[in-house]
Scaffold this active site. Structure first.
Site, mmCIF file in Angstrom:
data_model
loop_
_atom_site.group_PDB
_atom_site.id
_atom_site.type_symbol
_atom_site.label_atom_id
_atom_site.label_comp_id
_atom_site.label_asym_id
_atom_site.label_seq_id
_atom_site.Cartn_x
_atom_site.Cartn_y
_atom_site.Cartn_z
ATOM 1 N N HIS A 49 0.885 -1.184 -0.081
ATOM 2 C CA HIS A 49 -0.077 -0.083 0.037
ATOM 3 C C HIS A 49 0.941 1.277 0.069
ATOM 4 O O HIS A 49 1.661 1.445 0.787
ATOM 5 C CB HIS A 49 -0.933 -0.141 1.213
ATOM 6 C CG HIS A 49 -2.012 0.937 1.311
ATOM 7 N ND1 HIS A 49 -3.110 1.166 2.327
ATOM 8 C CD2 HIS A 49 -2.133 2.184 0.493
ATOM 9 C CE1 HIS A 49 -3.537 2.086 2.126
ATOM 10 N NE2 HIS A 49 -3.215 2.920 1.156
ATOM 11 N N THR A 110 -6.586 0.698 7.397
ATOM 12 C CA THR A 110 -7.455 1.211 6.341
ATOM 13 C C THR A 110 -8.822 1.076 7.151
ATOM 14 O O THR A 110 -9.100 -0.221 7.360
ATOM 15 C CB THR A 110 -7.375 0.414 5.047
ATOM 16 O OG1 THR A 110 -6.057 0.610 4.610
ATOM 17 C CG2 THR A 110 -8.316 1.003 4.201
ATOM 18 N N HIS A 203 -7.834 -8.057 5.452
ATOM 19 C CA HIS A 203 -7.802 -6.886 6.698
ATOM 20 C C HIS A 203 -8.170 -7.859 7.891
ATOM 21 O O HIS A 203 -9.059 -8.315 8.118
ATOM 22 C CB HIS A 203 -8.556 -5.838 6.436
ATOM 23 C CG HIS A 203 -7.985 -4.743 7.173
ATOM 24 N ND1 HIS A 203 -8.194 -4.563 8.547
ATOM 25 C CD2 HIS A 203 -7.315 -3.696 6.724
ATOM 26 C CE1 HIS A 203 -7.410 -3.502 8.849
ATOM 27 N NE2 HIS A 203 -6.891 -2.769 7.861
#
Ligand code: PXP
Length: 256
Positions: A49, A110, A203
């Site tokens: 990321h 995130t 995630h």
């Protein structure tokens, strides 16, 4: 509908190797070395990321990760915010895949999914530009019906469902909430698949919570970072990846 794949792909997110490197401001540990080891251990691809604040991965890391992935014929999944300066880096890097994620400067990681419905007009041209540049575009969303249909109409080929709330509910011992979120992801995966969208999840996935997610028939890829890099400190990077792959294979009924 996309034909269900028995064998799931594991994308290993190496951001936090760069977090550790940046804590001292030097060159060590190098996320590219970790990516090579991850692939040797059985990762099917590398995820990283590039945040707008460059708190872990930087532009040079992305270029070097892409070079490594080309050398080893593995896909690089470039996660990024819907932001013009990062789009430019992604266009120059030409990764196999781009995953558009929401990003807030003050967040630790995130939080929540992209509002594909609300940002439809902003996202659609970016999806087209990145797709025309040769990258497969996924949107990181919550498994809710209107975000799934919006992702399709934005032109995305893939949706990645955010598993963070599910992982958090399990950690908090809230099994009712976890069950409700799991059902939403199971239903969402069917809806996405029926629309011709490939389904990924990611995630907060760990050895303890990966099995139920890996069992969802439509899922084709899991992207896992923080837990694997954390386990690298204790059990080692390669054993952690081998164990994660094993759990994914058992969940899919695959014996290798
Ligand atoms: N997938 C996406 C889209 C993400 O943004 C992240 C975190 O960067 C992950 C997967 C990996 O999450 P975790 O580090 O919690 O495994």
């Amino acid at each position: 509908m996309i034909r269900p794949q028995k064998l799931l792909r594991l994308g290993v997110n190496i951001d936090h190797v760069a977090t550790l490197r940046n804590a001292r401001g030097g060159l060590h540990p190098d996320p590219v070395d970790a990516a090579r080891l991850a692939i040797e251990a059985g990762a099917d691809g590398i995820t990283a990321h590039l945040r707008e604040d460059r708190r872990h991965i930087n532009d040079d890391d992305m270029m070097r990760l892409q070079a490594l992935c080309l050398e080893l014929s593995k896909p690089l999944n470039f996660e990024m915010a819907v932001a013009d300066d990062i789009v430019k880096v992604a266009l120059a890097t030409k990764p196999h895949a781009v995953c558009l994620v929401p990003e807030k400067r003050e967040e630790r990681t995130t939080e929540g999914g992209l509002d594909a419905a609300g940002l439809h007009n902003q996202i659609t041209p970016i999806v087209r530009t990145l797709s025309d540049n040769g990258s497969r575009v996924s949107l990181f969303i919550e498994a809710v019906p209107h975000q799934i249909t919006a992702s399709k109409s934005c032109g995305a080929q893939v949706v990645e469902f955010h598993t963070g709330a599910y992982a958090h509910a399990l950690d908090a011992g809230d099994t009712g909430k976890a069950r409700e979120l799991l059902t939403a992801m199971q239903v969402g995966a069917k809806q996405a698949d029926a629309l011709g969208l490939e389904v990924h999840f990611g995630h907060g996935l760990t050895f303890a919570n990966v099995t139920a997610i890996a069992k969802i028939p439509e899922v084709q890829e899991l992207n896992i970072g923080h837990f694997i890099i954390g386990e690298a400190i204790t059990m080692g990077l390669k054993p952690a990846i081998i164990e994660m792959r094993h759990l994914m294979n058992v969940a899919r009924g695959v014996s290798l």
